[in-house]
Design a protein around this motif. Structure first.
Motif, short mmCIF file in Angstrom:
data_model
loop_
_atom_site.label_atom_id
_atom_site.label_comp_id
_atom_site.label_asym_id
_atom_site.label_seq_id
_atom_site.Cartn_x
_atom_site.Cartn_y
_atom_site.Cartn_z
N ASN A 1 0.83 -1.20 0.00
CA ASN A 1 0.00 0.00 0.00
C ASN A 1 0.87 1.25 0.00
O ASN A 1 1.53 1.56 0.98
N ILE A 2 0.86 1.95 -1.13
CA ILE A 2 1.55 3.23 -1.26
C ILE A 2 0.53 4.18 -1.90
O ILE A 2 0.33 4.14 -3.12
N GLY B 1 11.68 4.64 -2.77
CA GLY B 1 12.58 3.54 -2.41
C GLY B 1 11.87 2.21 -2.23
O GLY B 1 12.52 1.16 -2.22
N GLU B 2 10.56 2.23 -2.09
CA GLU B 2 9.79 1.00 -1.92
C GLU B 2 9.33 0.42 -3.25
O GLU B 2 8.77 -0.68 -3.29
N LEU B 3 9.56 1.15 -4.34
CA LEU B 3 9.14 0.68 -5.66
C LEU B 3 10.24 -0.16 -6.29
O LEU B 3 11.42 0.15 -6.19
N ASP C 1 13.61 -3.59 -10.46
CA ASP C 1 14.11 -4.78 -11.14
C ASP C 1 13.02 -5.67 -11.74
O ASP C 1 13.29 -6.76 -12.20
N ARG C 2 11.78 -5.18 -11.73
CA ARG C 2 10.68 -5.96 -12.29
C ARG C 2 9.51 -5.03 -12.62
O ARG C 2 9.45 -3.90 -12.14
N PRO C 3 8.55 -5.50 -13.40
CA PRO C 3 7.39 -4.68 -13.73
C PRO C 3 6.58 -4.31 -12.48
O PRO C 3 6.53 -5.08 -11.51
N ILE C 4 5.95 -3.15 -12.53
CA ILE C 4 5.10 -2.70 -11.43
C ILE C 4 3.68 -2.55 -11.96
O ILE C 4 3.44 -1.88 -12.97
N LEU C 5 2.73 -3.15 -11.25
CA LEU C 5 1.31 -3.03 -11.54
C LEU C 5 0.71 -2.11 -10.50
O LEU C 5 0.80 -2.38 -9.29
#
Length: 112
Positions: A48-49, A59-61, A64-68
């Motif tokens: 939860n952001i 910094g929590e994102l 190194d991989r896709p973000i949904l």
């Protein structure tokens, strides 16, 4: 299938594509709703952001991989994806219809 608009730095996907990507693994799921909304139920494993906290909590994102990104209906998550793009992150996806569509599709919701 992902839909890319030239004017947007992210792809739009429906909940079925999001579910497929999540099931395959290797993605980060970000719930951009407010904490009280997140507590009412969310996609399993979502961090939860809130959308207006995207930049301060960069910094929590995942880098190194896709973000949904997912919210209630797809508006706040699109804003968060724009912010993440400004940070240089990619690939980024906005889940169209958000948690409303997720629930309507009959997919499981996690409770904290």
């Amino acid at each position: 299938m992902a839909n890319q608009n030239e004017a947007e730095p992210f792809s739009r996907i429906d909940v079925h594509e999001a579910k497929r990507m999540i099931d395959e693994g290797g993605v980060q799921i970000v719930d951009t709703r407010e904490p009280h909304e997140h507590a009412e139920g969310h996609v399993h494993g979502a961090v939860n952001i809130p959308h207006m906290s995207t930049l301060p909590r960069a910094g929590e994102l995942a880098s190194d991989r896709p973000i949904l990104f997912i919210c209630k209906s797809g508006q706040r998550s699109a804003v968060a994806a724009e912010f993440a793009s400004a940070l240089g992150l990619a690939p980024l996806y906005n889940v169209e219809g958000g948690h409303d569509a997720w629930r309507e599709a009959g997919y499981a919701m996690e409770m904290p």
